[in-house]
Design an enzyme around this catalytic site. Structure first.
Site, PDB file in Angstrom:
ATOM      1  CB  CYS A 118      -0.918   0.003   1.215  1.00 29.61           C
ATOM      2  SG  CYS A 118      -1.956   1.470   1.252  1.00 29.61           S
ATOM      3  N   GLY A 119       0.929   1.935  -1.125  1.00 29.12           N
ATOM      4  CA  GLY A 119       1.799   3.090  -1.261  1.00 29.12           C
ATOM      5  C   GLY A 119       1.374   4.264  -0.401  1.00 29.12           C
ATOM      6  CG  HIS A 120      -2.785   5.331   1.252  1.00 27.89           C
ATOM      7  ND1 HIS A 120      -3.298   4.052   1.066  1.00 27.89           N
ATOM      8  CD2 HIS A 120      -3.299   5.766   2.421  1.00 27.89           C
ATOM      9  CE1 HIS A 120      -4.093   3.755   2.076  1.00 27.89           C
ATOM     10  NE2 HIS A 120      -4.111   4.773   2.920  1.00 27.89           N
ATOM     11  CG  ASP A 281      -6.649   4.512  -3.146  1.00 28.58           C
ATOM     12  OD1 ASP A 281      -6.720   5.541  -2.436  1.00 28.58           O
ATOM     13  OD2 ASP A 281      -5.602   3.859  -3.284  1.00 28.58           O
ATOM     14  N   GLY A 286      -0.828   4.517  -4.565  1.00 33.26           N
ATOM     15  CA  GLY A 286       0.626   4.435  -4.666  1.00 33.26           C
ATOM     16  C   GLY A 286       1.128   3.198  -5.366  1.00 33.26           C
ATOM     17  CB  SER A 287       0.566  -0.430  -4.879  1.00 30.79           C
ATOM     18  OG  SER A 287      -0.839  -0.407  -4.663  1.00 30.79           O
TER      19      SER A 287
END
Length: 366
Positions: A118-120, A281, A286-287
């Site tokens: 999870c990028g965020h 989202d 991010g991903s």
């Protein structure tokens, strides 16, 4: 735990630290953040996870253990009445094989289960790690924070002025790659569409909303969600994913609908990510940005260090992304992607449970 002190004359009960709750129930403290509008409920300590990590479990094994034996924690914090259909969370794990030398490890939670990347959350956790003392001797003006995610190690680069963290935060991904391009998929109700499948710590299907008769910027979110979910289910049935290291990670997390602007441009490109069980989202994902950059690089649409800006169709928030280094991941030609965005604190919370509450572990209303 709560003191049982009596109330004051104003009826507020200032002597009571917590409301009445089950003595045997968990008291869960959280730090609340968001990145680009997407919430992150951070659980700094979960004793059950710490005990399992101390026993030597890897992070992927710990993910399975928590899902099998302690899923009531996820449901209680992600679902209503404490959460909502768009809630997202992270359990912080420190030390042991799970962290594997990183400053911290993280288990990512959403309304339907557990994700691999999870990028965020990584951007928010980078700030959290500095502000809550998880990184010894942080450096100015920027500190590298090493995180272990279920998909592998990532590094967040966080501004630090000696007292508090700042923005923007950027991270370097695990190796990202194109799993399939120009894949024809038959989607019930929509006919044949052509999708790309990219990996950015987890797998996504990508296609323009136009292929589904929609506009990612102006169509109703409900219509975009339904169409994206139909694509996800169709891809799952018609294409088998493979992950170079673990079959635990070989699953399609969701579908990202785009405006179709994949060729390099200085202008933002807009998308919406629908993941897990029709969860939307709020950020540009991010991903997803990681995977989309990998696809664009694979197709020759961008070069190393060419930055693109990605916009969420739901909130208008922005992330930037660029491929910074080529890599090899199993048999895949991959890239390391740098993603940048802004994460902010929104508060803290303490959650309790009353044992006799029939909805104590939450309920999920879509």
């Amino acid at each position: 735990m709560a003191a049982r002190g009596g109330g004051d004359s104003d009826g507020v009960g200032a002597g009571r630290a917590l409301p009445p709750h089950s003595p045997s129930g968990a008291v869960l403290h959280t730090v609340e953040m968001h990145t680009g509008g997407e919430p992150l409920r951070i659980i700094p300590r979960l004793e059950a996870a710490e005990r399992a990590a101390a026993a030597g479990l890897s992070l992927l094994s710990l993910r399975r253990e928590v899902a099998a034996r302690h899923d009531h924690v996820r449901r209680a914090l992600m679902h209503e009445p404490r959460g909502h259909a768009g809630m997202y969370g992270a359990v912080v794990v420190r030390g042991g094989a799970a962290a594997d030398g990183a400053h911290l490890a993280a288990l990512f939670l959403h309304c339907a289960g557990y994700s691999a990347m999870c990028g965020h959350a990584v951007m928010a956790l980078g700030r959290f790690a500095l502000d809550y003392g998880l990184v010894p001797a942080p450096t100015r003006p920027e500190t590298a924070v090493r995180l272990r995610c279920p998909c592998g190690p990532v590094t967040a680069f966080v501004p630090w002025d000696g007292h508090r963290s700042g923005n923007p935060v950027r991270f370097h991904s695990v190796p990202a790659f194109a799993a399939a391009t120009d894949l024809a998929i038959d989607v019930p109700g929509h006919g044949k569409v052509v999708v790309d499948i990219g990996y950015g710590g987890t797998f996504y299907a990508f296609l323009s909303a136009e292929q589904l008769g929609l506009d990612v910027c102006s169509s109703k979110t409900r219509d975009l969600v339904s169409a994206a979910s139909a694509v996800t289910e169709a891809v799952k049935k018609q294409f088998k994913l493979h992950h170079p290291e673990s079959e635990d990670l070989a699953f399609l997390y969701g579908t990202i609908l785009t405006d179709g602007k994949d060729a390099f441009s200085e202008e933002p490109t807009t998308n919406i990510c629908v993941f897990a069980d029709e969860q939307v989202d709020r950020s540009p994902t991010g991903s997803g940005v990681t995977a989309r950059i990998a696809l664009q690089y694979h197709k020759g649409l961008i070069q190393l260090h060419q930055s693109r800006t990605f916009q969420s169709s739901t909130t208008g928030s922005l992330f930037t992304g660029k491929a910074v280094k080529e890599a090899k991941f199993g048999n895949y030609n991959a890239v390391i992607v740098e993603v940048s965005g802004e994460a902010f604190y929104t508060g803290t919370a303490t959650f309790t449970v009353e044992e006799e509450d029939p909805l104590k572990h939450g309920f999920f209303l879509k």
